[in-house]
Every structure is written in structure tokens, then in C-alpha cells.
Design a protein around this motif. Structure first.
Motif, PDB file in Angstrom:
ATOM      1  N   ARG B 153       0.818  -1.492  -0.247  1.00 56.76           N
ATOM      2  CA  ARG B 153      -0.095   0.189  -0.003  1.00 56.76           C
ATOM      3  C   ARG B 153       0.629   0.956   0.006  1.00 56.76           C
ATOM      4  O   ARG B 153       1.529   1.349   0.724  1.00 56.76           O
ATOM      5  N   PRO B 154       0.430   2.049  -0.993  1.00 61.53           N
ATOM      6  CA  PRO B 154       1.356   3.101  -0.932  1.00 61.53           C
ATOM      7  C   PRO B 154       1.288   4.277   0.624  1.00 61.53           C
ATOM      8  O   PRO B 154       0.371   3.768   1.239  1.00 61.53           O
ATOM      9  N   THR B 193       5.813   6.798  -0.918  1.00 61.14           N
ATOM     10  CA  THR B 193       5.499   7.329  -0.316  1.00 61.14           C
ATOM     11  C   THR B 193       5.456   8.877  -0.170  1.00 61.14           C
ATOM     12  O   THR B 193       6.909   9.931  -1.114  1.00 61.14           O
ATOM     13  N   VAL B 194       4.527   9.369   0.016  1.00 66.87           N
ATOM     14  CA  VAL B 194       4.402  10.771  -0.335  1.00 66.87           C
ATOM     15  C   VAL B 194       4.311  11.611   1.333  1.00 66.87           C
ATOM     16  O   VAL B 194       3.650  10.950   2.221  1.00 66.87           O
ATOM     17  N   ALA B 212      10.552  10.612   2.376  1.00 61.80           N
ATOM     18  CA  ALA B 212       9.458  10.357   1.266  1.00 61.80           C
ATOM     19  C   ALA B 212      10.176  10.437   0.114  1.00 61.80           C
ATOM     20  O   ALA B 212      10.871  11.134  -0.667  1.00 61.80           O
ATOM     21  N   ASP B 213       9.176   9.282  -1.272  1.00 61.00           N
ATOM     22  CA  ASP B 213       9.622   9.891  -2.159  1.00 61.00           C
ATOM     23  C   ASP B 213       9.061  11.230  -2.817  1.00 61.00           C
ATOM     24  O   ASP B 213       9.867  12.297  -3.594  1.00 61.00           O
ATOM     25  N   ARG B 214       7.915  11.413  -2.661  1.00 61.41           N
ATOM     26  CA  ARG B 214       7.320  13.740  -2.755  1.00 61.41           C
ATOM     27  C   ARG B 214       7.129  13.721  -1.589  1.00 61.41           C
ATOM     28  O   ARG B 214       6.812  13.545  -0.907  1.00 61.41           O
ATOM     29  N   GLU B 294       1.429   8.549 -10.268  1.00 60.81           N
ATOM     30  CA  GLU B 294       2.820   8.685 -10.856  1.00 60.81           C
ATOM     31  C   GLU B 294       3.856   8.031 -10.286  1.00 60.81           C
ATOM     32  O   GLU B 294       4.770   7.037 -11.147  1.00 60.81           O
ATOM     33  N   LEU B 295       3.946   7.788  -9.389  1.00 62.50           N
ATOM     34  CA  LEU B 295       4.507   7.471  -8.473  1.00 62.50           C
ATOM     35  C   LEU B 295       4.470   5.600  -8.806  1.00 62.50           C
ATOM     36  O   LEU B 295       5.464   4.467  -8.757  1.00 62.50           O
ATOM     37  N   LYS B 296       3.134   5.649  -8.799  1.00 57.92           N
ATOM     38  CA  LYS B 296       2.696   4.001  -8.737  1.00 57.92           C
ATOM     39  C   LYS B 296       3.407   2.967 -10.144  1.00 57.92           C
ATOM     40  O   LYS B 296       3.109   1.728 -10.031  1.00 57.92           O
TER      41      LYS B 296
END
Ligand SMILES: [Zn+2]
Lengths: 285, 319
Positions: B153-154, B193-194, B212-214, B294-296
Motif C-alpha cells: 500500500r502506498p 511514499t508521499v 518520502a519519494d515526494r 505517477e509513483l505507482k
């Protein structure tokens, strides 16, 4: 002779002399008074005793150079990245001057010294912080040197011995310094994933952002008796929430009791124990 | 308007706005044509507002970020997500009300949400410990992050704290250890991860939910290594110089974007997120969806690699 002792010979800073006749250059008083028990000891006798009070075993603070000297084989230390020095990324008032002054006074370029050495013949990568350099605060240089040391150890498949001493993040670098906590923790994760040994020795005092990052991520966490360790220091706690802190709070013994560290090690036994631990991890992994 | 809490520097704007309201009331009650006067004053109010809020100092933004009416993590959870199910406890010692976490749907995606939780009044703040986490809060977050990773899960985190709780019990249960574990885990978590800085990002206690990624940040949020008051006390032994120090710390969203330490500034209404919550929620939701979708689409291994590379590069020094 050790590079870090050599590099700034002209400076009068306090280090353990490599030879007994270097004693004459020391600017410290010839007699030291123990801050804990009041015992007066000749500087020479104190040095002979690894700067431990002969009466109450109080461990006097040490410089990075002294610590390197204490735990490594003679003449085995080879420094990494000695030239890295603080920039002033935010143009923070007074920072450039303060950093220059710390360089002048300590003969060091930054609050951590990294390099390669042997301990009882075993090669290791070493990182040693020095609290005299702006209270051992972590800015870009400390973060970068710690990460490079972990990366080199990873490439060469060597254990890392990390001796911390820090007042926390270096506020003069703002959020860049806070992010060094994430950067160094991420590097420990990468290093650990390779099955390599990461030993931390918390030395006096280790607090703030360093405690909340690479200092507490060791496979094994050691410390010297009486070492002050914590995230928020007693003054912050008393000022912020008005809570009076109990005696002995945040000392090494307190954290051993609460299960946060593996062992308290007397300075005299540190090198031998580190050697044994490295040896135990030398057969595989 | 009675229940709206204005900050000191907003008083002149409030006075002008009140004058406008009075004028409008008078026009109605006395039934006189004051259209020109009203329109003139409306234009003045609009100009005043634009000038005032576009020119906020770092210290004023710091006050906005800490405004008691500012939306909190639970407000965002309620407004942006469906079927939120809160999960409690660190499975070690306790449940820290200063951190909330759980599962929910964000449109088509099941997600894990974790955030600092401040209260809106004294009673709530006492219950939530003013949003200052104890080790249990960080360890609950750690547990829920690993759970998110297990189920692919994100992870979405909301950052809003003045810092980790500085107390004897927090220290004795390993505050530093708990934060460090989260930093290590978040740097390598195998899901997108955001992180959204919705209010106050205070030091290590904020960062412990903020890798996080963003990293997105509302335009009046602040993020700093030390509070301006704390910094002023150390630098000048005078906490009253905090307003001046706030500028030096480079703690505002646009400054952090310029330094490359965050990815996006989410514009909030001129008068602040709390004055127009609906439009704030819409904007935050849109940016979350955009980034997560976008990350997914990326390989998670590559994501983690990029996340590391980004952290690796942070630092400015002389060589
Ligand atoms: Zn003594």
C-alpha cells in the motif's frame, strides 16, 4: 605518526602526546582537578591513565585524535576526506566566523574525523566525532563524511566503528543539517543490508539529531561510564515542560538499565573489546 | 466572524473588512444607495489583502502554520479519504495520541495514512500532548509503515508538530532510537511514499514522518531544524529576536523548494488554509493523487534507489 596529530603541528591544541616529550607543548595546566571528585592529578599521570581519574574513574573528555590513538594500532590510521570543510549555505549570521574559529582552535577541519585503521591487526573504517568543534554539531560536512566512510567500508567490506560526540544538528545550516539525519540513516541502512558490522561507541556527550540518527542504529552500541546521552537534553526538558530531571538521568548507566545500549565499557578496555567484536565478525558475512 | 481567531498582524486587515461589512449593513438597514462607496472599499480590501498576505514574513508564516484553526491530520483524513479505519498502538508499550494512523481509500487506492495530531483547543491539546510524539508514536508509525510495505500500500504522511516530546519518560524509552529507526525504515520502504507538511515541521520529530519519494508543503507551512525562539535563545540569549532569526533559518516553503529540500509547494488560500478549508482540501487531494499515480507507475526498486540518491546528494560544503 598519526596524520591528525601531524597536520597542524604549529597549533597548540590539546591532544594526547604521541611521545612523552611532546608534553612540553601542551597548554593545559600541569595539574588537573577532577570535576566529579575533586582529586588533583598531574597531567602526565592523567595521560598515563588514559585521562581517567585515578580516584573515581571519571572519564575526562577526549579529542578525536586522542580517541583514534586510544583504540587503534600504532601508526595504522589513515585519514579520509580531511579537506572537507563547512560552507555557509544559508549565509547564516556568524557561521563562517564560528567555523573558522573552531578550525583554528581544534586544528581540525570539522567535527568528525574519518579514516581507515587496524585494531589488533583487523582493518576497520573509523569515524570519530570531536565535541570541541562547534559542539560536535552535524552539518553538511559531518553528514557527508559519515556517509562516505560507510560507503567506503561497504566497498571494501570492512566493519565500521563509529564514535559519536555531538550536541545535535548544526542550526546554522538550517534544514540542510536536519536532512543529514535522514541521509546518514539511509546510508547505515545500505551498509547494514550488506551484512557488515556497524559498531557505535557513544561518547560524552551525544545528544540531539545525532542520537536520533546514525548514533543509535548500531548493531552493537557501547558507551563509556558517565557518558551523557539523549535526544532532548536536561535543560531543554526543564525549560520546555518544567519537569525536573532525576539525578543520573540520561547517563550511560541510565540507558543500560532501560535497555537502550549493549554495554558500558571502561576506556582502558575499549580497544580490546572492539578488537574482539571485530574478530567475531571476521569469518564470514 | 466572532469565532475566527485572527493573528496580531491581521488586525488592520480585520478592521478594514469590518468597516466594509458595516457599510453594507448600513446600506441595507437605511436603504440608501452606497454602491460606489462599497465598491471602492471592496477594492481597497482586496488590494490590502493581496499586499498583506503576499508579503508575509517568515515569522508571520510561522504563526500561520501554528494557527489553532489550521486543518490538522484528522481534518485532511476526513476530507480527502473514504472509509478511514484508525489503528492504534505500538505493540510494545502504548498508544500515543500525538500520532494517528490507519487505512483508507484515496479514490481507487487503498493507502496507509500516518500523521502528527495536534488539538484545536487546550483540552484536545492536553489529550494529544500538543502533537508532540513520544517514542510510542514513532513506533506505531514504524509498525504501520511495515504493514503498508507488506501489503504493497502506498504511504501518505501528514507532518504537523513542533517536535518530539522532550520529557523524562520519552527519553527513558528511547526517543532518539525511535526516530532513528523511522528514518532508516522510510529511506528504504518498498512502497511509494508521499509526505505533506501541513503545518509546523519541527525538527527531528517532524522528519521522523517526513522522509518520502515526494515531499509536498503547503505554502504557509514551515519546516525547521530548530524553532526560531530556540535558535534566538541560543544565538542572542533572547527569544524575542525569533522574528529576525526566522528569516535566517530559511524555513518557509518557497525557500525550501529553492534549496531543493522539498518537491512541491501547494498554494493555499491567501488568508491561509484555515479560512478556506474546502479549497485547501481539493488542492491537497489533487496533488496527492497526481504524485501517487505517477509513483505507482514506477518500479518500486527504482523508486527506492531514487529516494536514496536524493538524500545522498543533500549537503553543501567545500572540498
Ligand atoms: Zn575523580
Amino acid at each position: 605518526m598519526l596524520d591528525i596529530f601531524n597536520r597542524k603541528q604549529k597549533k597548540k591544541y590539546v591532544t594526547l602526546p604521541v611521545h612523552a616529550d611532546d608534553l612540553s607543548s601542551l597548554t593545559v595546566p600541569a595539574v588537573k582537578r577532577c570535576p566529579r571528585c575533586g582529586e588533583r592529578t598531574q597531567q602526565e599521570d592523567l595521560n598515563q591513565n588514559l585521562k581517567v581519574c585515578p580516584r573515581c574513574e571519571y572519564h575526562y573528555p577526549l579529542s578525536a585524535g586522542e580517541r583514534v590513538w586510544m583504540i587503534t594500532d600504532e601508526n595504522s590510521f589513515e585519514e579520509f576526506d580531511a579537506e572537507l570543510a563547512a560552507a555557509d549555505p544559508l549565509g547564516f549570521p556568524g557561521y563562517a566566523e564560528k567555523a573558522a574559529q573552531a578550525r583554528e582552535e581544534t586544528g581540525l577541519n570539522e567535527a568528525v574525523v574519518t579514516g581507515r585503521a587496524t585494531i589488533n591487526g583487523y582493518p576497520v573504517v573509523l569515524a570519530v566525532m570531536d565535541n570541541r568543534f562547534m559542539m560536535g554539531s552535524m552539518g553538511s560536512v559531518v553528514g557527508e563524511k559519515v556517509v562516505r566512510a560507510l560507503e567506503r567500508a561497504g566497498e571494501e567490506r570492512l566493519p565500521v566503528i563509529m564514535l559519536t560526540a555531538s550536541g545535535g544538528a548544526r542550526m546554522q545550516e538550517g534544514m540542510i543539517s536536519l536532512m543529514q539525519m535522514a541521509k546518514t540513516s539511509a546510508a547505515v541502512e545500505r551498509f547494514s543490508r550488506q551484512g557488515l558490522l556497524y559498531i557505535v561507541v557513544l561518547t560524552h556527550p551525544t545528544t540531539g539529531g545525532v542520537t536520533a540518527s546514525f548514533a543509535t542504529l548500531g548493531d552493537i552500541i557501547l558507551t563509556e561510564p558517565g557518558t551523557m546521552i539523549g535526544f532532548a537534553g536536561p535543560r531543554v526538558i526543564e525549560q520546555t515542560i518544567g519537569q525536573k530531571v532525576p539525578t543520573g538521568f540520561q547517563q550511560a548507566e541510565f540507558f543500560l538499565e532501560h535497555g537502550m545500549i549493549d554495554r558500558i565499557v571502561h576506556r582502558r578496555e575499549m580497544k580490546e573489546l572492539l578488537g574482539k567484536l571485530v574478530a567475531l565478525h571476521s569469518t564470514g558475512g | 466572524m466572532d469565532d475566527i481567531r485572527f493573528l496580531d498582524f491581521e488586525k488592520d486587515y480585520l478592521e478594514l473588512k469590518t468597516k466594509l461589512d458595516e457599510l453594507k449593513d448600513m446600506a441595507v438597514s437605511k436603504n440608501i444607495d452606497m454602491e460606489d462607496e462599497i465598491r471602492g472599499l471592496e477594492a481597497r480590501v482586496a488590494d490590502f489583502k493581496a499586499e498583506k498576505y503576499q508579503g508575509l514574513t517568515a515569522w508571520q508564516k510561522y504563526q500561520m502554520a501554528r494557527h489553532p484553526d489550521r486543518p490538522t491530520t484528522l481534518d485532511y483524513i476526513q476530507a480527502l479519504f473514504e472509509d478511514f479505519i484508525e489503528l492504534h498502538g505500538d505493540r510494545c508499550f502504548g498508544d500515543d495520541p500525538a500520532v494517528v494512523g490507519g487505512l483508507a481509500w484515496l479514490e481507487e487506492m487503498p493507502v496507509t495514512i500516518i500523521g502528527h495530531q495536534k488539538g484545536k483547543d487546550t483540552k484536545q491539546n492536553l489529550e494529544r500532548n500538543f502533537g508532540c510524539p513520544s517514542p510510542e508514536g514513532f513506533r506505531k508509525a514504524c509498525r504501520l509503515m511495515k504493514q503498508a510495505e507488506k501489503f504493497g500500500r502506498p504511504l501518505i504522511t501528514f507532518v504537523d508538530t513542533q517536535g518530539a516530546y522532550p520529557g523524562v519518560e520519552a527519553e527513558e524509552r528511547g526517543q532518539g532510537w525511535a526516530i532513528a529507526q523511522n528514518l532508516l525504515l522510510m529511506s528504504s520502504l518498498q512502497v511509494p511514499t508521499v509526505s505533506v507538511i501541513i503545518g509546523e515541521g519541527g525538527s527531528g520529530g517532524a522528519l521522523a514522518l517526513g522522509v518520502a519519494d515526494r515531499v509536498l508543503m503547503l505554502s504557509y507551512s514551515v519546516y525547521a531544524v530548530i524553532s526560531p525562539q530556540g535558535c534566538a535563545s541560543i544565538l542572542y540569549r533572547d527569544a524575542r529576536r525569533a522574528n529576525e532569526v526566522a528569516e535566517h533559518l530559511k524555513m518557509t516553503a518557497p525557500e525550501l523548494k529553492a534549496l531543493g529540500l522539498i518537491d512541491e509547494v501547494i498554494s493555499e488560500p491567501l488568508e491561509g488554509a484555515h479560512r478556506d478549508q474546502e479549497s485547501t482540501y481539493r488542492e491537497v487531494k489533487a496533488r496527492l493523487l497526481f504524485n501517487l499515480r505517477e509513483l505507482k507507475n514506477q518500479d518500486v526498486g527504482e523508486l527506492v534507489e531514487q529516494r536514496y540518491e536524493r538524500l545522498r546528494k543533500i549537503g553543501i560544503f567545500n572540498e
